[in-house]
Enzyme design. Sequence first.
Site, short mmCIF file in Angstrom:
data_model
loop_
_atom_site.label_atom_id
_atom_site.label_comp_id
_atom_site.label_asym_id
_atom_site.label_seq_id
_atom_site.Cartn_x
_atom_site.Cartn_y
_atom_site.Cartn_z
N LYS A 22 2.20 -6.84 7.83
CA LYS A 22 2.76 -5.90 6.88
C LYS A 22 3.01 -4.37 7.37
O LYS A 22 4.15 -4.06 7.34
CB LYS A 22 2.43 -5.88 5.56
CG LYS A 22 3.20 -5.09 4.60
CD LYS A 22 2.34 -4.99 3.34
CE LYS A 22 1.65 -3.56 3.52
NZ LYS A 22 1.36 -2.72 2.37
N ASN A 23 1.94 -3.91 7.71
CA ASN A 23 2.10 -2.38 8.30
C ASN A 23 2.79 -2.21 9.40
O ASN A 23 3.03 -1.26 9.87
CB ASN A 23 0.71 -1.91 8.23
CG ASN A 23 0.12 -1.74 6.87
OD1 ASN A 23 0.61 -1.65 5.96
ND2 ASN A 23 -1.22 -1.62 6.91
N CYS A 117 0.80 2.80 -4.12
CA CYS A 117 -0.66 2.80 -4.76
C CYS A 117 -1.09 4.25 -5.06
O CYS A 117 -0.99 5.39 -4.14
CB CYS A 117 -1.54 2.07 -3.69
SG CYS A 117 -1.39 0.26 -3.64
N ARG A 122 -1.66 11.30 -0.27
CA ARG A 122 -0.88 10.95 0.90
C ARG A 122 0.40 11.90 1.22
O ARG A 122 1.34 11.18 1.10
CB ARG A 122 -0.54 9.44 0.99
CG ARG A 122 -1.84 8.65 1.01
CD ARG A 122 -1.42 7.34 1.31
NE ARG A 122 -0.88 6.53 0.17
CZ ARG A 122 -0.38 5.42 0.26
NH1 ARG A 122 -0.91 4.69 1.22
NH2 ARG A 122 -0.03 4.74 -0.85
N ASP A 305 -8.55 0.72 4.89
CA ASP A 305 -7.97 -0.42 4.39
C ASP A 305 -8.96 -1.44 4.32
O ASP A 305 -8.67 -2.66 3.52
CB ASP A 305 -6.59 -1.00 5.05
CG ASP A 305 -5.55 -0.18 4.55
OD1 ASP A 305 -5.60 0.65 3.76
OD2 ASP A 305 -4.39 -0.24 5.28
#
Length: 418
Positions: A22-23, A117, A122, A305
């Site tokens: 996904k990333n 999230c 961030r 992660d």
Amino acid sequence: MTKLMIEDRCILNGTVEISCAKNAILPIIAAALLTEEKCTLKDVPALDDVEVMEAVVRSTGAHAVREGQNQLIIQAESITDYEATYELIRKMRASFLIMGPMLARVGKVRISLPGGCAIGTRPIDLHLKGFSTMGANITLGHGYIEAYAERLKGDSVYLDFPSVGATENIMMAACLAEGLTVIENAAEEPEIVDLASFLNKMGGNVKGAGTDTIRIEGVKALKGTTHTAIPDRIEAGTFMIAAAATGGDVTLQSVVPEHLKPVTAKLKEMGAEITESEKSIRVRANERLNPIDIKTMPYPGFPTDMQSQMMTAMCVAKGTSIATETVFENRFMHINELKLMGAKIKVDGRSAIIEGCEKLSGARVKATDLRAGAALAIAGLCAEGATEISDVYHIDRGYITIEKKLQKLGAPIKRIEE
């Protein structure tokens, strides 16, 4: 409301196929805006976050259509809208990655401040610093960022922190900038290397991806191409930890072992047996795991992660472990949920001290973010009695029907729609 129900503890056995990352695919979808020609992306995972990025791309006037088995066709022949709305951007922070391609391709963009999230602030200041250094005029106000540049100009950009998102955004913008752009203290993640590979297939000139210094020589135009993203190292790491924590024997197919070195090293330290081949990893754990200490760091360090999933394994290890989080300040939200399952955890600043127990107890818990949800699923597999996980939409952002893959490994798990 969707929930995951795990009936009881189990031992995972069998083989699991790992999906594309996904990333990796999210910035690649954004990068397709850099050309008016068709880009074909293969094995694109049908994840919520990917669908959001597709919608963001379509909101600019580009075509993004699914074809066949997990194939995505993107063609931004003409960009008709320069604004990425709040309704889309608030759903996922990675949507902000269209800023670099839009600024490079059409010279202007208006974008809502990003969401995603709640695992930390961030900040996007590193992205904006890079664009500003390259000559963009940037204004902020009323929850939006506006940027304009007739044509970006290459320059030297030093990142105060090796941010993955900032590295990707600046790298994409630099591909159509005038002259040479040098990104120093760049992120080194495999997803950066994969994006560079895609950009170079499009006719870009990106060198040094995977090191802390990336050089991009701007070109006048990019072309369409076909690409398959790398395997998802975070999904793979999650299944590796699940196998070890349950005392199982699981083989992961379609992986790049090199990308999983930090997780592999720690699982070996815990006593798990790891066997690697070119595209697979086998994880076996016949005995209760040993305690370890981890400290999250930018790649090639232990990934943030994977912190919450590894903490679950620590909860059932035979001693005291310590997990230190250095990347995101709010990434301990899963701890209270693990405590509901009998985990013995104390928090001291950015460190968590975990006293292992033989088994956890099933409980009703809530996924507080994407990786926390995966950690709770692992906890349920290690728990005596039933575990019910709510707010499953967090998990669905990064794992394709996680319950089906776990069922194939023998897990008594099912999805419940209420």
